[in-house]
Enzyme design. Structure first.
Site, PDB file in Angstrom:
ATOM      1  CG  HIS A 204      -0.515   0.277   2.494  1.00 57.85           C
ATOM      2  ND1 HIS A 204       0.204  -0.624   3.226  1.00 57.85           N
ATOM      3  CD2 HIS A 204      -0.625   1.380   3.277  1.00 57.85           C
ATOM      4  CE1 HIS A 204       0.518  -0.088   4.393  1.00 57.85           C
ATOM      5  NE2 HIS A 204       0.033   1.130   4.457  1.00 57.85           N
ATOM      6  CG  ASP A 261       4.978  -5.263   9.908  1.00 59.36           C
ATOM      7  OD1 ASP A 261       4.087  -5.787   9.224  1.00 59.36           O
ATOM      8  OD2 ASP A 261       4.762  -4.332  10.708  1.00 59.36           O
ATOM      9  CG  HIS A 266       5.498  -0.800   3.633  1.00 59.09           C
ATOM     10  ND1 HIS A 266       4.701  -1.408   2.707  1.00 59.09           N
ATOM     11  CD2 HIS A 266       4.889  -0.999   4.830  1.00 59.09           C
ATOM     12  CE1 HIS A 266       3.658  -1.962   3.315  1.00 59.09           C
ATOM     13  NE2 HIS A 266       3.753  -1.733   4.603  1.00 59.09           N
ATOM     14  NE  ARG A 360      16.443   6.930  10.286  1.00 66.45           N
ATOM     15  CZ  ARG A 360      16.468   8.058  10.967  1.00 66.45           C
ATOM     16  NH1 ARG A 360      17.151   8.127  12.095  1.00 66.45           N
ATOM     17  NH2 ARG A 360      15.811   9.112  10.545  1.00 66.45           N
ATOM     18  CE  LYS A 363       4.780  -2.313  13.788  1.00 66.02           C
ATOM     19  NZ  LYS A 363       3.548  -1.673  13.379  1.00 66.02           N
ATOM     20  NE  ARG A 368       0.668   7.644  10.640  1.00 61.55           N
ATOM     21  CZ  ARG A 368      -0.012   8.244   9.672  1.00 61.55           C
ATOM     22  NH1 ARG A 368      -0.406   9.493   9.825  1.00 61.55           N
ATOM     23  NH2 ARG A 368      -0.326   7.605   8.563  1.00 61.55           N
ATOM     24  CE1 TYR A 404      10.461  18.654   5.191  1.00 65.75           C
ATOM     25  CE2 TYR A 404      12.632  19.638   5.431  1.00 65.75           C
ATOM     26  CZ  TYR A 404      11.670  18.736   5.857  1.00 65.75           C
ATOM     27  OH  TYR A 404      11.915  17.929   6.931  1.00 65.75           O
ATOM     28  CE  LYS A 406      16.546  20.441   7.535  1.00 68.06           C
ATOM     29  NZ  LYS A 406      17.355  19.915   8.636  1.00 68.06           N
ATOM     30  NE  ARG A 499      16.994  10.731  17.183  1.00 65.87           N
ATOM     31  CZ  ARG A 499      16.866  11.085  15.921  1.00 65.87           C
ATOM     32  NH1 ARG A 499      15.945  11.947  15.576  1.00 65.87           N
ATOM     33  NH2 ARG A 499      17.661  10.592  15.001  1.00 65.87           N
TER      34      ARG A 499
HETATM   35  C1  BG6 Z   1       1.537  -2.378   7.470  1.00 65.89           C
HETATM   36  C2  BG6 Z   1       2.279  -2.991   8.633  1.00 65.89           C
HETATM   37  O1  BG6 Z   1       1.979  -2.937   6.261  1.00 65.89           O
HETATM   38  O2  BG6 Z   1       1.807  -0.963   7.451  1.00 65.89           O
HETATM   39  C3  BG6 Z   1       1.877  -2.345   9.938  1.00 65.89           C
HETATM   40  O3  BG6 Z   1       1.974  -4.384   8.675  1.00 65.89           O
HETATM   41  C4  BG6 Z   1       2.047  -0.831   9.858  1.00 65.89           C
HETATM   42  O4  BG6 Z   1       2.662  -2.846  11.007  1.00 65.89           O
HETATM   43  C5  BG6 Z   1       1.364  -0.294   8.613  1.00 65.89           C
HETATM   44  O5  BG6 Z   1       1.474  -0.272  11.018  1.00 65.89           O
HETATM   45  C6  BG6 Z   1       1.665   1.190   8.414  1.00 65.89           C
HETATM   46  O6  BG6 Z   1       0.875   1.698   7.379  1.00 65.89           O
HETATM   47  P1  BG6 Z   1       0.536   3.259   7.318  1.00 65.89           P
HETATM   48  O7  BG6 Z   1      -0.179   3.416   6.032  1.00 65.89           O
HETATM   49  O8  BG6 Z   1      -0.313   3.550   8.525  1.00 65.89           O
HETATM   50  O9  BG6 Z   1       1.827   3.982   7.384  1.00 65.89           O
END
Ligand code: BG6
Length: 531
Positions: A204, A261, A266, A360, A363, A368, A404, A406, A499
């Site tokens: 995603h 994960d 991602h 990097r 959790k 965020r 952005y 810098k 951090r």
């Molecule tokens: C998922 C992971 O693929 O992505 C989760 O399995 C994670 O652990 C999530 O929380 C994060 O997705 P987003 O879109 O909230 O950044």
């Protein structure tokens, strides 16, 4: 990049209009679509898939003649589905409420086993009743399922549920195996059943606005491309942070860990888009070819390239207790599964040789954030007594989409001092042309899942992972994952809400990243800062 002015031509609502156009194009009157949701009673379905389908329906982005059939073992009614998904959607007003009822009318639910031919035949018979009067009937199969039922379900779909008078597309969610071998096994299984162009492996992150923007930023501008190389770039950091822990999902998470994960999929997908060469065209296969090429140049990781962490409880937190990973009752005691990881990737090609790519992810960290930070080399032959700080181009994926740069400027006024500042394209400031955005601090951007499901309807696989790409991604990570597990490498502790382990920051600095700590980017709307 610019100031907070309006810009009609790039209104994000145009995106919706464009998608709607696309949806109309594909919702030919002679065509019927059935969208099957396998695992319809599960978490992913209720939190993501159904809310996405509802949003597409509400915005008229789903082809008009689409019926949604949920399938799972649990006995449920459409009324139960409604209760399940209601918690995850917002209905604005009565008009929308009526629309939601119409959406529910297009929904159906069948319960059955995941390994019984007669149950799948029943499902197929049920779907066929909607299709009889149409010349073309397309079918989408969304597999929101645990890995253990994956094989029987795909086999039974192939044997009993394929449309014979339209296209069939199967959308699958990670995990795509847990290492090179198991993933290859899964790919073999799928390729025996479906053609590559029928398989949509969803990541995603590829549906996120700023990830999609990478192609345009890089290849639609003259200014970035000539400096996008080892001669000018000192390092690249791709970061993902979440301010919460596994919270009851620990059992699932523990068998994967943060590398599987987040990082192997991602972050690596983002790395591909940042590092790949310019594709021959913007056609899906040309893009995917380039992603595979850059992965082939990415060296297989070793333990020396990795820093691992695991969060521990924050005893000082008042109110909501911040428990450590091992305090989660669903996590096996003494688990060494990392909840934070830093990896130094090296790409051995002419463009990137010697440039560290830091991935990097963590959790239970302090914020965020997902971003890409490209740090440029020092200015040669300095004439400002060491006052220059390195330029950085930051692409902020979330929250608060922004790009952005810098850079150094003369401090305004009589002095001739240097000052750090930025050229800032923050979406919520820039894209305020529409009425909806006037009173909002949120840029109206389609959710990643909405975009990707639209892509599947449109038959556009550019933002999905091809099997050769997946194999290369596992090749990079598998040996080190096996070693970590075999040797039970002890992760470094970091406190919930911090951090990350300090050693991770030190590692980046030791490998070429310069951290100054002298300048803070301030999101003009959120008033949050980002060093
Ligand atoms: C998922 C992971 O693929 O992505 C989760 O399995 C994670 O652990 C999530 O929380 C994060 O997705 P987003 O879109 O909230 O950044």
């Amino acid at each position: 990049m610019g100031s907070n002015c309006s810009n009609k031509t790039t209104d994000p609502l145009d995106v919706i209009k464009a998608l709607r156009q696309q949806s109309n194009d594909i919702s030919n009157a002679d065509q019927h679509n059935v969208f099957f949701v396998f695992g319809a009673s599960g978490d992913l379905a209720k939190k993501k898939i159904y809310p996405t389908l509802w949003a597409l329906f509400r915005d008229r982005l789903i082809p008009r003649r689409t019926v949604i059939i949920g399938y799972a073992r649990t006995k449920l009614t459409v009324e139960d589905l409604k209760t399940n998904i209601s918690k995850y959607i917002q209905i604005k007003d009565e008009n929308e409420n009526q629309k939601f009822e119409r959406f529910l009318n297009q929904n159906h639910y069948i319960n059955g086993n995941y390994d019984k031919t007669q149950d799948f035949c029943r499902l197929n018979d049920f779907a066929e009743q909607f299709e009889t009067t149409f010349a073309t009937a397309n079918r989408l199969f969304y597999l929101a399922l645990p890995p253990n039922v994956f094989a029987p379900v795909t086999k039974l779909i192939r044997e009993t549920c394929m449309s014979t008078k339209g296209w069939n597309r199967v959308i699958i969610e990670k995990p795509f195996g847990h290492d090179f071998e198991s993933s290859a096994e899964l790919s073999r299984h799928l390729s025996d059943l479906f053609k590559e162009n029928e398989i949509y492996r969803i990541d995603h992150y590829l549906g996120k606005e700023m990830v999609q923007n990478l192609m345009i930023l890089r290849f639609g501008n003259r200014i970035f491309n000539p400096i996008w190389n080892r001669d000018n770039v000192a390092s690249i950091q791709i970061t993902f942070k979440e301010p919460f822990g596994t919270q009851g999902r620990g059992g699932y998470f523990d068998s994967f860990g943060i590398i599987r994960d987040i990082m192997q999929n991602h972050l690596l997908q983002i790395l591909c888009l940042v590092a790949m060469e310019k594709p021959v065209s913007s056609k899906p296969e040309d893009i995917r070819d380039e992603k595979v090429k850059v992965l082939k140049c990415t060296q297989t990781l070793t333990l020396d390239d990795i820093v691992l962490g695991q969060y521990i409880g924050d005893k000082t937190a008042d109110g909501d207790a911040k428990y450590g990973y091992l305090d989660d009752p669903t996590v096996p005691s003494g688990s060494t599964t990392p909840t934070f990881a830093l990896a130094l990737c090296r790409i051995r090609n002419e463009r990137w040789d010697g440039v560290p790519f830091f991935l990097r992810c963590g959790k239970a960290t302090n914020e965020r954030k997902a971003e890409i930070r490209i740090q440029f080399r020092d200015v040669a032959a300095d004439i400002f007594s060491g006052q220059c700080k390195r330029n950085e181009l930051v692409i902020r994926v979330q929250p608060g989409e922004a790009v952005y740069v810098k850079f150094m400027t003369k401090a305004p006024g009589m002095s001739f001092k240097l000052e750090e500042t930025e050229l800032d394209l923050t979406y919520t400031s820039r894209y305020k042309s529409s009425e909806t955005l006037q009173n909002s601090n949120e840029a109206i951007l389609p959710d990643a899942y909405e975009r990707l499901i639209m892509d599947v309807f449109a038959g556009s696989p550019a933002n999905f992972v091809r099997s050769d790409e997946l194999a290369e991604a596992w090749r990079v990570f598998t040996p080190v994952l096996h070693q970590i597990e075999k040797e039970k490498v002890q992760p470094l502790p970091y406190v919930y809400g911090s951090r990350c382990p300090k050693q991770a920051d030190d590692f980046c600095i030791a490998h070429g990243f310069k951290f100054y700590g002298t300048y803070k980017w301030t999101d003009p709307n959120e008033k949050t800062t980002n060093k």
